[in-house]
Design a protein around this motif. Sequence first.
Motif, PDB file in Angstrom:
ATOM      1  N   VAL A   1      -4.958  -7.905   0.560  1.00 17.63           N
ATOM      2  CA  VAL A   1      -4.993  -6.688   1.373  1.00 17.63           C
ATOM      3  C   VAL A   1      -6.347  -6.598   2.086  1.00 17.63           C
ATOM      4  O   VAL A   1      -7.395  -6.741   1.460  1.00 17.63           O
ATOM      5  CB  VAL A   1      -4.779  -5.426   0.511  1.00 17.63           C
ATOM      6  CG1 VAL A   1      -4.848  -4.161   1.368  1.00 17.63           C
ATOM      7  CG2 VAL A   1      -3.444  -5.497  -0.225  1.00 17.63           C
TER       8      VAL A   1
ATOM      9  N   ILE B   1      -8.508  -6.177  -2.569  1.00 20.40           N
ATOM     10  CA  ILE B   1      -8.874  -5.649  -1.258  1.00 20.40           C
ATOM     11  C   ILE B   1     -10.080  -6.372  -0.675  1.00 20.40           C
ATOM     12  O   ILE B   1     -11.076  -6.608  -1.361  1.00 20.40           O
ATOM     13  CB  ILE B   1      -9.206  -4.135  -1.354  1.00 20.40           C
ATOM     14  CG1 ILE B   1      -7.999  -3.357  -1.868  1.00 20.40           C
ATOM     15  CG2 ILE B   1      -9.661  -3.582  -0.011  1.00 20.40           C
ATOM     16  CD1 ILE B   1      -8.318  -1.918  -2.213  1.00 20.40           C
TER      17      ILE B   1
ATOM     18  N   ASP C   1     -12.160  -0.940   9.071  1.00 18.15           N
ATOM     19  CA  ASP C   1     -12.444   0.322   9.747  1.00 18.15           C
ATOM     20  C   ASP C   1     -13.153   0.032  11.064  1.00 18.15           C
ATOM     21  O   ASP C   1     -14.327  -0.333  11.084  1.00 18.15           O
ATOM     22  CB  ASP C   1     -13.310   1.214   8.853  1.00 18.15           C
ATOM     23  CG  ASP C   1     -13.423   2.639   9.375  1.00 18.15           C
ATOM     24  OD1 ASP C   1     -12.938   2.899  10.499  1.00 18.15           O
ATOM     25  OD2 ASP C   1     -13.986   3.487   8.670  1.00 18.15           O
TER      26      ASP C   1
ATOM     27  N   LEU D   1      -4.666  -2.859   6.953  1.00 14.17           N
ATOM     28  CA  LEU D   1      -4.789  -1.479   7.409  1.00 14.17           C
ATOM     29  C   LEU D   1      -6.014  -1.429   8.323  1.00 14.17           C
ATOM     30  O   LEU D   1      -7.119  -1.769   7.901  1.00 14.17           O
ATOM     31  CB  LEU D   1      -4.962  -0.533   6.220  1.00 14.17           C
ATOM     32  CG  LEU D   1      -5.089   0.958   6.546  1.00 14.17           C
ATOM     33  CD1 LEU D   1      -3.799   1.487   7.170  1.00 14.17           C
ATOM     34  CD2 LEU D   1      -5.422   1.750   5.287  1.00 14.17           C
TER      35      LEU D   1
ATOM     36  N   TYR E   1     -12.663  -5.354   2.212  1.00 11.09           N
ATOM     37  CA  TYR E   1     -12.985  -4.105   2.918  1.00 11.09           C
ATOM     38  C   TYR E   1     -14.108  -4.314   3.916  1.00 11.09           C
ATOM     39  O   TYR E   1     -15.172  -4.840   3.585  1.00 11.09           O
ATOM     40  CB  TYR E   1     -13.362  -3.039   1.891  1.00 11.09           C
ATOM     41  CG  TYR E   1     -13.751  -1.696   2.449  1.00 11.09           C
ATOM     42  CD1 TYR E   1     -13.079  -1.119   3.525  1.00 11.09           C
ATOM     43  CD2 TYR E   1     -14.795  -0.965   1.866  1.00 11.09           C
ATOM     44  CE1 TYR E   1     -13.427   0.125   4.013  1.00 11.09           C
ATOM     45  CE2 TYR E   1     -15.144   0.297   2.339  1.00 11.09           C
ATOM     46  CZ  TYR E   1     -14.463   0.831   3.416  1.00 11.09           C
ATOM     47  OH  TYR E   1     -14.809   2.075   3.896  1.00 11.09           O
TER      48      TYR E   1
ATOM     49  N   VAL F   1      -8.519   4.582   0.452  1.00  7.24           N
ATOM     50  CA  VAL F   1      -7.612   3.448   0.265  1.00  7.24           C
ATOM     51  C   VAL F   1      -8.350   2.263  -0.348  1.00  7.24           C
ATOM     52  O   VAL F   1      -7.829   1.559  -1.223  1.00  7.24           O
ATOM     53  CB  VAL F   1      -6.967   3.037   1.606  1.00  7.24           C
ATOM     54  CG1 VAL F   1      -6.224   1.708   1.461  1.00  7.24           C
ATOM     55  CG2 VAL F   1      -5.996   4.120   2.079  1.00  7.24           C
ATOM     56  N   ALA F   2      -9.591   2.052   0.083  1.00  9.22           N
ATOM     57  CA  ALA F   2     -10.384   0.922  -0.409  1.00  9.22           C
ATOM     58  C   ALA F   2     -11.005   1.200  -1.770  1.00  9.22           C
ATOM     59  O   ALA F   2     -11.763   0.360  -2.278  1.00  9.22           O
ATOM     60  CB  ALA F   2     -11.475   0.578   0.600  1.00  9.22           C
TER      61      ALA F   2
ATOM     62  N   MET G   1      -9.669   5.556   4.976  1.00  2.12           N
ATOM     63  CA  MET G   1      -9.949   4.154   4.682  1.00  2.12           C
ATOM     64  C   MET G   1     -10.790   4.001   3.412  1.00  2.12           C
ATOM     65  O   MET G   1     -10.548   3.111   2.590  1.00  2.12           O
ATOM     66  CB  MET G   1     -10.668   3.504   5.864  1.00  2.12           C
ATOM     67  CG  MET G   1      -9.908   3.541   7.179  1.00  2.12           C
ATOM     68  SD  MET G   1      -8.421   2.538   7.182  1.00  2.12           S
ATOM     69  CE  MET G   1      -9.072   0.976   7.757  1.00  2.12           C
TER      70      MET G   1
ATOM     71  N   ILE H   1      -2.495   0.151  -4.589  1.00  2.25           N
ATOM     72  CA  ILE H   1      -2.623  -1.148  -3.947  1.00  2.25           C
ATOM     73  C   ILE H   1      -1.999  -2.185  -4.871  1.00  2.25           C
ATOM     74  O   ILE H   1      -2.465  -2.350  -6.004  1.00  2.25           O
ATOM     75  CB  ILE H   1      -4.097  -1.517  -3.677  1.00  2.25           C
ATOM     76  CG1 ILE H   1      -4.814  -0.407  -2.881  1.00  2.25           C
ATOM     77  CG2 ILE H   1      -4.191  -2.860  -2.975  1.00  2.25           C
ATOM     78  CD1 ILE H   1      -4.341  -0.258  -1.466  1.00  2.25           C
TER      79      ILE H   1
ATOM     80  N   VAL I   1      -8.709  -4.144   4.623  1.00  3.45           N
ATOM     81  CA  VAL I   1      -8.909  -2.786   5.132  1.00  3.45           C
ATOM     82  C   VAL I   1     -10.086  -2.837   6.094  1.00  3.45           C
ATOM     83  O   VAL I   1     -11.234  -3.001   5.681  1.00  3.45           O
ATOM     84  CB  VAL I   1      -9.173  -1.790   3.979  1.00  3.45           C
ATOM     85  CG1 VAL I   1      -9.411  -0.377   4.523  1.00  3.45           C
ATOM     86  CG2 VAL I   1      -7.999  -1.781   3.001  1.00  3.45           C
TER      87      VAL I   1
ATOM     88  N   ILE J   1       0.859  -1.191   0.000  1.00  3.37           N
ATOM     89  CA  ILE J   1       0.000   0.000   0.000  1.00  3.37           C
ATOM     90  C   ILE J   1       0.889   1.234   0.000  1.00  3.37           C
ATOM     91  O   ILE J   1       1.774   1.371   0.849  1.00  3.37           O
ATOM     92  CB  ILE J   1      -0.930   0.034   1.233  1.00  3.37           C
ATOM     93  CG1 ILE J   1      -1.791  -1.226   1.309  1.00  3.37           C
ATOM     94  CG2 ILE J   1      -1.811   1.282   1.211  1.00  3.37           C
ATOM     95  CD1 ILE J   1      -2.645  -1.312   2.571  1.00  3.37           C
TER      96      ILE J   1
END
Length: 336
Positions: free
Chosen positions: A181, A104, A185, A213, A106, A75-76, A72, A88, A183, A30
Amino acid sequence: MAASTGLTFGLLCGWTLSLIWKWFVEYTVIVVNNLTKFYGLHSAVEDVTFTVNRGEVFGLLGPNGAGKSTIMKMVASFMPPTSGSVKIMDYDTVKDSLDARKCIGYLPGNTPLYSDMTVESFLRFAAQAKGVKKEQISSEVRGTVSDLGLSEVRERKIDTLPKGYRQRVGLAQALIGDPPVLVFDDPTGGLDARQSREIEGLIKDLSGWKTMLIASHNPSKISGLCDRVAFIDKGRVASLGTPRDLTEKYREHVSIKIIVGDKAKEALKTICRVEGVLSILILNSSMLKVDTVGETDLRPVLADRLVNAGIPLLEIARDEKGLEDVFMDITGRKVH
């Protein structure tokens, strides 16, 4: 000559393998570069930059409204930035949005789920939406249900599940398709202590295998899960580093708790002139709080002085500064 050639070949192979290993371990997955997001004239995120390496768990820590969720979402590839970029696995989340999203898993902060679907039907739907091959969907869903401890509720409708199980379903949909990856939150937001521990355990099991993340407003969650942390305040990165490095960096003094046998006043007189002692507070007849400079651990010196003075020493322990204390030092704000 043959021996020399063999040695050279061996060194070359060793060097090549070390480069491959270094690439595998340290490859940056990332890349967030000068990320900025404006809503009208309001700046929600401004000039945020950080990287996350393969297999690393990276945390964003800050109070509500600091800009974590906005970061977030960008990024997603859930929303575009006003300026700056996110990559990414070398895919730009705006220019190569579909390719980036395939990498990703998420979990948004509000864990959106189709509540009228059963757990299994929802995860099958998620697998189809993510492009899992038709012949692999059943095994993919079955394995994820088992890994997340959802087997006993797989036929129940999502709206009948306790919040802890709904959070597991959210994590399950993020894991469907085996994305490299993740992500997350605030993955433990709104959960009780037992449920939080269960989710944290699942995240720990994934660490090293997945690049993650994680955003949170709870310092205790971040410090136990993350390899590195970025403090986010007013949409900016206030500080960044490992939890240990951050606490060491901002430790100006260390508090030491001392418990003696009903001789707190005598203990004060004995240790008050020790070099490095900044202040002493008598909490009760047996307990003292001693503030010392942060560079040196004075516990051995203090213990030696007390024992030599004939004062019974029952306990001497450092009161370590945590991430919440560091955040307050950096921003002057309390993390709620």
